[in-house]
Design a protein around this motif. Structure first.
Motif, PDB file in Angstrom:
ATOM      1  N   UNK A   1      59.382 -58.189 -58.573  1.00  0.00           N
ATOM      2  CA  UNK A   1      58.131 -57.531 -58.911  1.00  0.00           C
ATOM      3  C   UNK A   1      58.155 -57.152 -60.383  1.00  0.00           C
ATOM      4  N   UNK A   2      57.113 -57.540 -61.103  1.00  0.00           N
ATOM      5  CA  UNK A   2      56.940 -57.140 -62.492  1.00  0.00           C
ATOM      6  C   UNK A   2      55.757 -56.189 -62.533  1.00  0.00           C
ATOM      7  N   UNK A   3      56.020 -54.912 -62.775  1.00  0.00           N
ATOM      8  CA  UNK A   3      55.003 -53.874 -62.657  1.00  0.00           C
ATOM      9  C   UNK A   3      54.594 -53.338 -64.022  1.00  0.00           C
ATOM     10  N   UNK A   4      53.284 -53.177 -64.222  1.00  0.00           N
ATOM     11  CA  UNK A   4      52.749 -52.505 -65.395  1.00  0.00           C
ATOM     12  C   UNK A   4      52.491 -51.058 -64.998  1.00  0.00           C
ATOM     13  N   UNK A   5      53.220 -50.122 -65.621  1.00  0.00           N
ATOM     14  CA  UNK A   5      53.123 -48.710 -65.275  1.00  0.00           C
ATOM     15  C   UNK A   5      52.472 -47.961 -66.440  1.00  0.00           C
ATOM     16  N   UNK A   6      51.264 -47.452 -66.222  1.00  0.00           N
ATOM     17  CA  UNK A   6      50.570 -46.640 -67.221  1.00  0.00           C
ATOM     18  C   UNK A   6      50.826 -45.176 -66.886  1.00  0.00           C
ATOM     19  N   UNK A   7      51.511 -44.462 -67.795  1.00  0.00           N
ATOM     20  CA  UNK A   7      51.854 -43.064 -67.550  1.00  0.00           C
ATOM     21  C   UNK A   7      51.040 -42.164 -68.475  1.00  0.00           C
ATOM     22  N   UNK A   8      50.859 -40.909 -68.094  1.00  0.00           N
ATOM     23  CA  UNK A   8      50.127 -39.978 -68.953  1.00  0.00           C
ATOM     24  C   UNK A   8      50.766 -39.884 -70.338  1.00  0.00           C
ATOM     25  N   UNK A   9      49.939 -39.722 -71.351  1.00  0.00           N
ATOM     26  CA  UNK A   9      50.426 -39.665 -72.728  1.00  0.00           C
ATOM     27  C   UNK A   9      51.406 -38.511 -72.902  1.00  0.00           C
TER      28      UNK A   9
END
Length: 217
Positions: free
Chosen positions: A90-98
């Motif tokens: 699995x290649x995951x794009x993780x957008x986290x809070x700034x």
């Protein structure tokens, strides 16, 4: 400052707390209030054919779940010679809070195994961020005779967590594997191991740790 690590189960929470210095206990707090967004960039592998894998994020931002519906390795009987090993990357794009970064503190794997006497199996997982040379591997062996649900947990001490780089988008990779070996079992009898079940999908849960990124001058 280290932010909160909320894990499912008091035992896991105690494990991580024990790994922290005593003076750091007061640093525990809630994870960032903004919801993280996890998207699957790519899914590759014989254990996760297209359309058989899904990712969901918990409401409190402390975990995400990967669900498989066609992940099975087997040997014996009329099994395909290549079916003894299945894997999924699995290649995951993780957008986290700034202003925050994250690490995978633990992972819970579940499935079902039917192993003949003399047969064995292994569940393996590795974790790494895109472009990083640090890769964490975990192996969990199983031996026959076995005909039951199985569970395995990978846990990492706080001091050994691999954190995502601050201020840079790096995809997170999870590579899992199931492997079944016939050993001394009868070749006409099937042994298998799954990460799914007859009554519904089996979920793999990854628990996340959070901390604030250093403030820029």
């Amino acid at each position: 400052m280290a932010r909160g690590l909320l894990l499912s189960g008091a035992a896991l929470a105690a494990l991580v707390a024990a790994a922290l210095p005593a003076e750091a206990d007061s640093a525990f707090d809630d994870p960032p209030p903004d919801k993280i967004v996890i998207k699957v960039a790519t899914v590759n592998g014989s254990g996760c054919p297209q359309g058989t894998t899904a990712v969901a994020v918990s409401e409190d931002n402390t975990a995400f779940t990967v669900t498989y519906s066609d992940y099975l390795a087997q040997v014996g009987g009329g099994s395909d010679p290549t079916a003894f090993r299945k894997n999924c990357q699995l290649n995951l794009v993780v957008h986290v809070p700034q202003g925050f970064t994250y690490a995978i503190a633990s992972a819970d794997y579940r499935g079902f195994a039917s192993l003949q006497s003399g047969a064995s199996a292994m569940q393996r997982a590795s974790y790494y961020f895109q472009g990083s040379s640090q890769t964490a591997y975990r192996n969990h062996p199983f031996s026959g005779p076995l005909n039951d649900n199985w569970q395995a947990t990978d846990s990492t001490d706080w001091a050994q967590l691999v954190w995502a780089p601050c201020g840079v988008q790096r995809n997170f990779n999870i590579n899992t594997e199931l492997r079944v070996t016939a050993g001394s079992s009868s070749p006409d009898k099937v042994s298998f191991m799954t990460m799914d079940s007859t009554d519904g999908d089996i979920s793999t849960v990854y628990h996340m740790a959070w901390k604030e990124c250093p403030k820029k001058p």
